[in-house]
Scaffold this motif. Structure first.
Motif, PDB file in Angstrom:
ATOM      1  N   VAL A  84     -12.981   2.442  19.902  1.00  0.00           N
ATOM      2  CA  VAL A  84     -12.175   2.597  18.691  1.00  0.00           C
ATOM      3  C   VAL A  84     -11.107   3.648  18.966  1.00  0.00           C
ATOM      4  N   VAL A  85      -9.867   3.298  18.698  1.00  0.00           N
ATOM      5  CA  VAL A  85      -8.755   4.241  18.877  1.00  0.00           C
ATOM      6  C   VAL A  85      -8.154   4.544  17.510  1.00  0.00           C
ATOM      7  N   ALA A  86      -8.236   5.790  17.100  1.00  0.00           N
ATOM      8  CA  ALA A  86      -7.646   6.230  15.837  1.00  0.00           C
ATOM      9  C   ALA A  86      -6.377   7.015  16.140  1.00  0.00           C
ATOM     10  N   THR A  87      -5.323   6.730  15.405  1.00  0.00           N
ATOM     11  CA  THR A  87      -4.115   7.519  15.564  1.00  0.00           C
ATOM     12  C   THR A  87      -3.676   8.042  14.204  1.00  0.00           C
ATOM     13  N   LYS A  88      -2.624   8.822  14.187  1.00  0.00           N
ATOM     14  CA  LYS A  88      -2.166   9.458  12.953  1.00  0.00           C
ATOM     15  C   LYS A  88      -0.645   9.360  12.861  1.00  0.00           C
ATOM     16  N   ALA A  89      -0.135   9.425  11.643  1.00  0.00           N
ATOM     17  CA  ALA A  89       1.305   9.330  11.424  1.00  0.00           C
ATOM     18  C   ALA A  89       1.723  10.188  10.245  1.00  0.00           C
ATOM     19  N   GLY A  90       2.946  10.644  10.290  1.00  0.00           N
ATOM     20  CA  GLY A  90       3.526  11.416   9.197  1.00  0.00           C
ATOM     21  C   GLY A  90       4.183  12.712   9.624  1.00  0.00           C
ATOM     22  N   ARG A  91       3.672  13.302  10.700  1.00  0.00           N
ATOM     23  CA  ARG A  91       4.201  14.614  11.095  1.00  0.00           C
ATOM     24  C   ARG A  91       5.574  14.523  11.754  1.00  0.00           C
ATOM     25  N   LYS A  92       6.038  13.304  12.048  1.00  0.00           N
ATOM     26  CA  LYS A  92       7.393  13.159  12.583  1.00  0.00           C
ATOM     27  C   LYS A  92       8.452  13.410  11.518  1.00  0.00           C
ATOM     28  N   LEU A  93       8.068  13.352  10.268  1.00  0.00           N
ATOM     29  CA  LEU A  93       9.033  13.540   9.193  1.00  0.00           C
ATOM     30  C   LEU A  93       9.702  14.904   9.290  1.00  0.00           C
ATOM     31  N   ASN A  94      11.002  14.913   9.149  1.00  0.00           N
ATOM     32  CA  ASN A  94      11.751  16.168   9.221  1.00  0.00           C
ATOM     33  C   ASN A  94      12.855  16.135   8.151  1.00  0.00           C
ATOM     34  N   PRO A  95      12.657  16.854   7.055  1.00  0.00           N
ATOM     35  CA  PRO A  95      11.580  17.826   6.818  1.00  0.00           C
ATOM     36  C   PRO A  95      10.265  17.127   6.476  1.00  0.00           C
ATOM     37  N   HIS A  96       9.165  17.835   6.743  1.00  0.00           N
ATOM     38  CA  HIS A  96       7.841  17.295   6.454  1.00  0.00           C
ATOM     39  C   HIS A  96       7.502  17.618   5.003  1.00  0.00           C
ATOM     40  N   VAL A  97       7.941  16.731   4.115  1.00  0.00           N
ATOM     41  CA  VAL A  97       7.771  16.951   2.681  1.00  0.00           C
ATOM     42  C   VAL A  97       7.176  15.693   2.064  1.00  0.00           C
ATOM     43  N   ALA A  98       6.570  15.852   0.906  1.00  0.00           N
ATOM     44  CA  ALA A  98       5.874  14.741   0.251  1.00  0.00           C
ATOM     45  C   ALA A  98       6.770  13.530  -0.003  1.00  0.00           C
ATOM     46  N   PRO A  99       8.024  13.711  -0.481  1.00  0.00           N
ATOM     47  CA  PRO A  99       8.851  12.528  -0.731  1.00  0.00           C
ATOM     48  C   PRO A  99       9.142  11.693   0.516  1.00  0.00           C
ATOM     49  N   GLY A 100       8.967  12.289   1.692  1.00  0.00           N
ATOM     50  CA  GLY A 100       9.203  11.548   2.926  1.00  0.00           C
ATOM     51  C   GLY A 100       8.118  10.526   3.223  1.00  0.00           C
ATOM     52  N   TYR A 101       6.959  10.660   2.581  1.00  0.00           N
ATOM     53  CA  TYR A 101       5.839   9.754   2.824  1.00  0.00           C
ATOM     54  C   TYR A 101       6.016   8.461   2.032  1.00  0.00           C
ATOM     55  N   VAL A 134       0.841  14.165  -1.693  1.00  0.00           N
ATOM     56  CA  VAL A 134       0.733  12.812  -1.134  1.00  0.00           C
ATOM     57  C   VAL A 134      -0.616  12.178  -1.473  1.00  0.00           C
ATOM     58  N   TYR A 135      -1.647  12.994  -1.614  1.00  0.00           N
ATOM     59  CA  TYR A 135      -2.986  12.463  -1.879  1.00  0.00           C
ATOM     60  C   TYR A 135      -3.126  11.873  -3.279  1.00  0.00           C
ATOM     61  N   ALA A 136      -2.103  12.007  -4.104  1.00  0.00           N
ATOM     62  CA  ALA A 136      -2.097  11.394  -5.429  1.00  0.00           C
ATOM     63  C   ALA A 136      -1.087  10.254  -5.520  1.00  0.00           C
ATOM     64  N   ASP A 137      -0.508   9.859  -4.378  1.00  0.00           N
ATOM     65  CA  ASP A 137       0.550   8.850  -4.354  1.00  0.00           C
ATOM     66  C   ASP A 137      -0.061   7.453  -4.275  1.00  0.00           C
ATOM     67  N   ALA A 138      -0.319   6.856  -5.434  1.00  0.00           N
ATOM     68  CA  ALA A 138      -0.971   5.550  -5.480  1.00  0.00           C
ATOM     69  C   ALA A 138      -0.138   4.481  -4.790  1.00  0.00           C
ATOM     70  N   GLU A 139       1.177   4.568  -4.893  1.00  0.00           N
ATOM     71  CA  GLU A 139       2.025   3.560  -4.257  1.00  0.00           C
ATOM     72  C   GLU A 139       1.902   3.602  -2.743  1.00  0.00           C
ATOM     73  N   LEU A 140       1.800   4.788  -2.176  1.00  0.00           N
ATOM     74  CA  LEU A 140       1.654   4.887  -0.725  1.00  0.00           C
ATOM     75  C   LEU A 140       0.342   4.251  -0.274  1.00  0.00           C
ATOM     76  N   PHE A 141      -0.744   4.545  -0.968  1.00  0.00           N
ATOM     77  CA  PHE A 141      -2.032   3.982  -0.574  1.00  0.00           C
ATOM     78  C   PHE A 141      -2.069   2.472  -0.809  1.00  0.00           C
ATOM     79  N   ALA A 142      -1.376   2.005  -1.853  1.00  0.00           N
ATOM     80  CA  ALA A 142      -1.258   0.563  -2.053  1.00  0.00           C
ATOM     81  C   ALA A 142      -0.471  -0.062  -0.899  1.00  0.00           C
ATOM     82  N   GLY A 143       0.523   0.671  -0.417  1.00  0.00           N
ATOM     83  CA  GLY A 143       1.282   0.191   0.728  1.00  0.00           C
ATOM     84  C   GLY A 143       0.440   0.103   1.980  1.00  0.00           C
ATOM     85  N   LEU A 144      -0.470   1.058   2.159  1.00  0.00           N
ATOM     86  CA  LEU A 144      -1.382   0.997   3.305  1.00  0.00           C
ATOM     87  C   LEU A 144      -2.281  -0.237   3.201  1.00  0.00           C
ATOM     88  N   GLU A 145      -2.707  -0.570   1.986  1.00  0.00           N
ATOM     89  CA  GLU A 145      -3.505  -1.784   1.786  1.00  0.00           C
ATOM     90  C   GLU A 145      -2.703  -3.024   2.198  1.00  0.00           C
TER      91      GLU A 145
END
Length: 333
Positions: A84-101, A134-145
């Motif tokens: 199993v290979v797990a990776t992560k994403a989001g820290r490339k955002l510059n600036p690293h702010v919630a609206p960027g997610y 970001v942890y309250a962003d329902a649209e983002l998590f719906a997008g992940l679905e």
């Protein structure tokens, strides 16, 4: 090593995984040859969970993993789950702010990781310690679905800094939570583990050796390279200070390590005891120590076969934490 269920995924993973930050960047120089040797040694020892991120060497870590798995003929996606290979994403955002997610931004990052890992779908995509809103962003998590439905990833989870963020994320159907957990960061025991079990969410314990402190090999005069976060991030200059030495002052941590030494049996590495301490908590699915050499990778893997710690050892660790470490970190994360 006895395998543990990875939340609701159906995967069975060995409880000692391979953290691939060090073979990417930020831990001093690691040649590609040594990185490949470390990863191969871990896999040979039975490790079947690898954790990486798109920013670890800006793709270097992911590409090394792809090269090694391809050479071994391992199936990292689809069918039988060899690794199993797990990776992560989001820290490339510059600036690293919630609206960027945004869903588009994460989807674009996923496409690059797919190319780096040379796969058609990611096993596990984790949001990489995003800002708390970001942890309250329902649209983002719906997008992940929707990305799961589109076949871009199998499951998604979060990598968090705080317990509150972890709890907030569980309102969504995440597969996993990655959080700092070690002898110097014990708050998840009382604030997170029961809830994760109830929700069948896997727990990935990162920074399990407190950036190497719990190997017992560091001294007051130990020096770290300019490209090592243990040099340039001691006060949180580049990212959250909790990622470096678990947020504990270096001198204080060394004194605490000395108090832990009597708990380590003769001819047993302190690192092995520190990793086995983590595995004593059955809510933890997998700990992900890093390794910069084959020898380190093998030693980490062998910790999974260490005998359980005694109740006396567990109590002694808690005493050291309560007296020396808790006042510094427990309220912060």
């Amino acid at each position: 090593m006895d395998k543990r269920p990875f939340g609701r995924t159906g995967w069975q993973v060995n409880p000692i995984g391979f953290g691939a930050w060090a073979i990417g960047a930020d831990w001093g120089e690691v040649s590609e040859r040594d990185a490949e040797a470390a990863l191969n040694a871990a896999l040979d020892a039975g490790v079947n969970f690898i954790d990486t991120a798109d920013v670890y060497g800006m793709g270097r870590s992911e590409k090394i993993i792809a090269k090694v798995l391809k050479a071994r003929g391992n199936k990292s996606l689809g069918g039988k789950k060899d690794v199993v290979v797990a990776t992560k994403a989001g820290r490339k955002l510059n600036p690293h702010v919630a609206p960027g997610y945004t869903v588009k931004a994460i989807a674009d990052f996923i496409e690059q990781s797919l190319r780096n890992l040379e796969v058609d779908a990611l096993d596990l995509l984790q949001l990489h310690c995003p800002p708390t809103p970001v942890y309250a962003d329902a649209e983002l998590f719906a997008g992940l679905e929707r990305l799961v439905e589109a076949g871009k990833l199998k499951y998604y989870g979060v990598s968090v800094q705080t317990i509150d963020e972890a709890v907030a994320a569980m309102q969504f159907p995440i597969a996993s939570i990655q959080i700092i957990f070690n002898m110097f960061r014990q708050k998840p025991i009382e604030k997170l583990f029961d809830l994760a079990r109830k929700n069948e969410v896997a727990i990935i314990a990162r920074v399990p050796l407190a950036s190497g402190l719990l190997t017992g090999k560091m001294k007051a005069d130990t020096r770290f390279g300019k490209d090592d976060h243990r040099n340039y991030n001691r006060h949180g200059e580049m990212f959250d200070v909790g990622e470096t030495f678990s947020g504990v002052d270096y001198a204080t941590a060394l004194k605490a390590v000395d108090k832990l030494r009597p708990l380590v049996p003769k001819n047993t590495p302190m690192a092995a005891v520190a990793l086995r301490w983590i595995l004593m908590h059955d809510a933890v699915t997998v700990a992900i120590p890093g390794a910069k050499s084959a020898a380190q990778a093998v030693a980490n893997a062998e910790a999974g076969d260490l005998s359980p710690l005694s109740s006396e050892q567990m109590a002694a660790v808690k005493r050291v934490y309560d007296s020396d470490i808790r006042p510094l970190v427990h309220h912060r994360w």
